[in-house]
Write a protein that holds these residues in place. Sequence first.
Motif, PDB file in Angstrom:
ATOM      1  N   LEU A 133      32.828  27.148 -44.670  1.00  0.00           N
ATOM      2  CA  LEU A 133      31.401  27.065 -45.019  1.00  0.00           C
ATOM      3  C   LEU A 133      30.751  25.852 -44.364  1.00  0.00           C
ATOM      4  O   LEU A 133      29.601  25.924 -43.906  1.00  0.00           O
ATOM      5  N   LYS A 134      31.482  24.747 -44.310  1.00  0.00           N
ATOM      6  CA  LYS A 134      30.945  23.550 -43.660  1.00  0.00           C
ATOM      7  C   LYS A 134      30.752  23.773 -42.168  1.00  0.00           C
ATOM      8  O   LYS A 134      29.712  23.422 -41.589  1.00  0.00           O
ATOM      9  N   GLU A 135      31.746  24.389 -41.536  1.00  0.00           N
ATOM     10  CA  GLU A 135      31.656  24.669 -40.096  1.00  0.00           C
ATOM     11  C   GLU A 135      30.502  25.616 -39.791  1.00  0.00           C
ATOM     12  O   GLU A 135      29.763  25.431 -38.817  1.00  0.00           O
ATOM     13  N   LYS A 136      30.331  26.630 -40.638  1.00  0.00           N
ATOM     14  CA  LYS A 136      29.288  27.636 -40.416  1.00  0.00           C
ATOM     15  C   LYS A 136      27.926  27.206 -40.955  1.00  0.00           C
ATOM     16  O   LYS A 136      26.939  27.910 -40.755  1.00  0.00           O
ATOM     17  N   GLN A 137      27.894  26.073 -41.655  1.00  0.00           N
ATOM     18  CA  GLN A 137      26.662  25.562 -42.267  1.00  0.00           C
ATOM     19  C   GLN A 137      26.040  26.599 -43.210  1.00  0.00           C
ATOM     20  O   GLN A 137      24.844  26.918 -43.134  1.00  0.00           O
ATOM     21  N   VAL A 138      26.882  27.092 -44.111  1.00  0.00           N
ATOM     22  CA  VAL A 138      26.468  28.114 -45.072  1.00  0.00           C
ATOM     23  C   VAL A 138      26.665  27.583 -46.494  1.00  0.00           C
ATOM     24  O   VAL A 138      27.766  27.162 -46.859  1.00  0.00           O
ATOM     25  N   PRO A 139      25.615  27.590 -47.309  1.00  0.00           N
ATOM     26  CA  PRO A 139      25.763  27.223 -48.720  1.00  0.00           C
ATOM     27  C   PRO A 139      26.231  28.425 -49.532  1.00  0.00           C
ATOM     28  O   PRO A 139      25.956  29.575 -49.176  1.00  0.00           O
ATOM     29  N   ALA A 140      26.929  28.163 -50.621  1.00  0.00           N
ATOM     30  CA  ALA A 140      27.406  29.249 -51.478  1.00  0.00           C
ATOM     31  C   ALA A 140      27.267  28.833 -52.932  1.00  0.00           C
ATOM     32  O   ALA A 140      26.980  27.670 -53.249  1.00  0.00           O
ATOM     33  N   THR A 141      27.472  29.791 -53.812  1.00  0.00           N
ATOM     34  CA  THR A 141      27.459  29.544 -55.245  1.00  0.00           C
ATOM     35  C   THR A 141      28.837  29.883 -55.794  1.00  0.00           C
ATOM     36  O   THR A 141      29.344  30.983 -55.561  1.00  0.00           O
ATOM     37  N   PHE A 142      29.433  28.933 -56.504  1.00  0.00           N
ATOM     38  CA  PHE A 142      30.792  29.095 -57.028  1.00  0.00           C
ATOM     39  C   PHE A 142      30.746  29.209 -58.549  1.00  0.00           C
ATOM     40  O   PHE A 142      30.359  28.262 -59.238  1.00  0.00           O
ATOM     41  N   ARG A 160      35.727  42.574 -45.216  1.00  0.00           N
ATOM     42  CA  ARG A 160      34.586  42.262 -44.353  1.00  0.00           C
ATOM     43  C   ARG A 160      33.681  43.477 -44.197  1.00  0.00           C
ATOM     44  O   ARG A 160      32.455  43.382 -44.342  1.00  0.00           O
ATOM     45  N   ARG A 161      34.268  44.626 -43.914  1.00  0.00           N
ATOM     46  CA  ARG A 161      33.473  45.837 -43.683  1.00  0.00           C
ATOM     47  C   ARG A 161      32.700  46.242 -44.936  1.00  0.00           C
ATOM     48  O   ARG A 161      31.525  46.634 -44.853  1.00  0.00           O
ATOM     49  N   ARG A 162      33.333  46.159 -46.087  1.00  0.00           N
ATOM     50  CA  ARG A 162      32.656  46.537 -47.323  1.00  0.00           C
ATOM     51  C   ARG A 162      31.435  45.651 -47.589  1.00  0.00           C
ATOM     52  O   ARG A 162      30.383  46.144 -48.008  1.00  0.00           O
ATOM     53  N   PRO A 203      40.143  34.694 -45.459  1.00  0.00           N
ATOM     54  CA  PRO A 203      40.177  35.051 -44.040  1.00  0.00           C
ATOM     55  C   PRO A 203      39.055  35.989 -43.608  1.00  0.00           C
ATOM     56  O   PRO A 203      38.718  36.060 -42.418  1.00  0.00           O
ATOM     57  N   ALA A 204      38.459  36.723 -44.553  1.00  0.00           N
ATOM     58  CA  ALA A 204      37.372  37.646 -44.221  1.00  0.00           C
ATOM     59  C   ALA A 204      36.022  36.948 -44.096  1.00  0.00           C
ATOM     60  O   ALA A 204      35.087  37.495 -43.490  1.00  0.00           O
ATOM     61  N   VAL A 205      35.906  35.752 -44.649  1.00  0.00           N
ATOM     62  CA  VAL A 205      34.604  35.093 -44.745  1.00  0.00           C
ATOM     63  C   VAL A 205      33.977  34.760 -43.389  1.00  0.00           C
ATOM     64  O   VAL A 205      32.776  35.010 -43.186  1.00  0.00           O
ATOM     65  N   PRO A 206      34.717  34.211 -42.409  1.00  0.00           N
ATOM     66  CA  PRO A 206      34.068  33.922 -41.121  1.00  0.00           C
ATOM     67  C   PRO A 206      33.425  35.144 -40.481  1.00  0.00           C
ATOM     68  O   PRO A 206      32.294  35.062 -39.965  1.00  0.00           O
ATOM     69  N   GLY A 207      34.118  36.274 -40.523  1.00  0.00           N
ATOM     70  CA  GLY A 207      33.559  37.489 -39.940  1.00  0.00           C
ATOM     71  C   GLY A 207      32.342  37.988 -40.688  1.00  0.00           C
ATOM     72  O   GLY A 207      31.385  38.497 -40.081  1.00  0.00           O
ATOM     73  N   ILE A 208      32.348  37.861 -42.019  1.00  0.00           N
ATOM     74  CA  ILE A 208      31.190  38.243 -42.824  1.00  0.00           C
ATOM     75  C   ILE A 208      29.984  37.396 -42.444  1.00  0.00           C
ATOM     76  O   ILE A 208      28.878  37.910 -42.200  1.00  0.00           O
ATOM     77  N   ILE A 209      30.195  36.099 -42.381  1.00  0.00           N
ATOM     78  CA  ILE A 209      29.088  35.197 -42.049  1.00  0.00           C
ATOM     79  C   ILE A 209      28.551  35.480 -40.649  1.00  0.00           C
ATOM     80  O   ILE A 209      27.332  35.610 -40.447  1.00  0.00           O
ATOM     81  N   ASP A 210      29.441  35.596 -39.681  1.00  0.00           N
ATOM     82  CA  ASP A 210      28.996  35.789 -38.296  1.00  0.00           C
ATOM     83  C   ASP A 210      28.215  37.082 -38.130  1.00  0.00           C
ATOM     84  O   ASP A 210      27.168  37.111 -37.464  1.00  0.00           O
ATOM     85  N   GLU A 211      28.710  38.167 -38.737  1.00  0.00           N
ATOM     86  CA  GLU A 211      28.031  39.444 -38.566  1.00  0.00           C
ATOM     87  C   GLU A 211      26.683  39.468 -39.280  1.00  0.00           C
ATOM     88  O   GLU A 211      25.689  39.973 -38.740  1.00  0.00           O
ATOM     89  N   LEU A 212      26.624  38.917 -40.483  1.00  0.00           N
ATOM     90  CA  LEU A 212      25.348  38.933 -41.201  1.00  0.00           C
ATOM     91  C   LEU A 212      24.335  37.998 -40.558  1.00  0.00           C
ATOM     92  O   LEU A 212      23.132  38.305 -40.529  1.00  0.00           O
ATOM     93  N   LYS A 213      24.783  36.899 -40.018  1.00  0.00           N
ATOM     94  CA  LYS A 213      23.857  36.047 -39.254  1.00  0.00           C
ATOM     95  C   LYS A 213      23.342  36.801 -38.029  1.00  0.00           C
ATOM     96  O   LYS A 213      22.144  36.712 -37.692  1.00  0.00           O
TER      97      LYS A 213
END
Length: 261
Positions: free
Chosen positions: A86-95, A201-203, A225-235
């Motif tokens: 999340l830090k690398e991708k500069q994405v905030p999240a809610t935990f 990721r696909r779902r 492991p799915a999170v980077p691909g989710i972020i990249d595709e949605l961006k």
Amino acid sequence: MFRSRPGVFRAPAVALVAAASLILTLSGCGVDPITPGDARGKAASDSSDSKGGGGEGAVDCARAKCIALTFDAGPGKDTPHLLDILKEKQVPATFFLLGKKHVDRYPEVVRRIHDEGHEVANHTWTHRVLTDLDADEVRDELSRTQEAIRKITGRTPTLMRPPQGRTDGTVSDVSRDLGLAQILWSVTAKDYSTTDSALIRRRVVDAARVDGIILLHDIYDGTVPAVPGIIDELKRRGFTFVTVPQLLAPGTAEPGTVYRP
């Protein structure tokens, strides 16, 4: 939806039962969910100075293509790696954090989540289904996690997510007393039922839409492991990632109220 206790996998069919329970619980007890768009619209109509979201409203989700990434039932062993992503991708999240064996086991991770600008929220102490409990038991499940997070971060959560998304009038009343709004979701990868990161990721990507709230769990092996691909595709598709408070801004989450896209 998250039916199992943390670390335990269940068959996908269980998710259908949980989904049906959510629909029945919400529709049968007078709990009317509010959408993020309605929350923003209400704030705009109630106030001309638009002060509701404060600093949270740096992203105007009335104009941007916003989506909120949320994680339940952590922190866990993989949460530090997730925070690195999340830090690398500069994405905030809610935990939405679980108290027993999570907040109390990983206090340094809870502190890091807070310090790195993510929203820290409440997912009860032991993941008991709140609609099965009386008011005192609901209060205990929520207040213990509230206090544990406050001691670590210095800030008391204002958001909670009921286990399985199941809520009713009693849960809403107790949540209101504790200053907690209830946050549901619109996208679930059912990551409790698979370790296939590509499937997760696909779902998520297939179900993503404007003003969506994505539900994932950072305690399952296939999720982080799915999170980077989710972020990249949605961006790539033009989405802007925000925390839940940013999604509602300039409105603020009202205690006891249920929010669902």
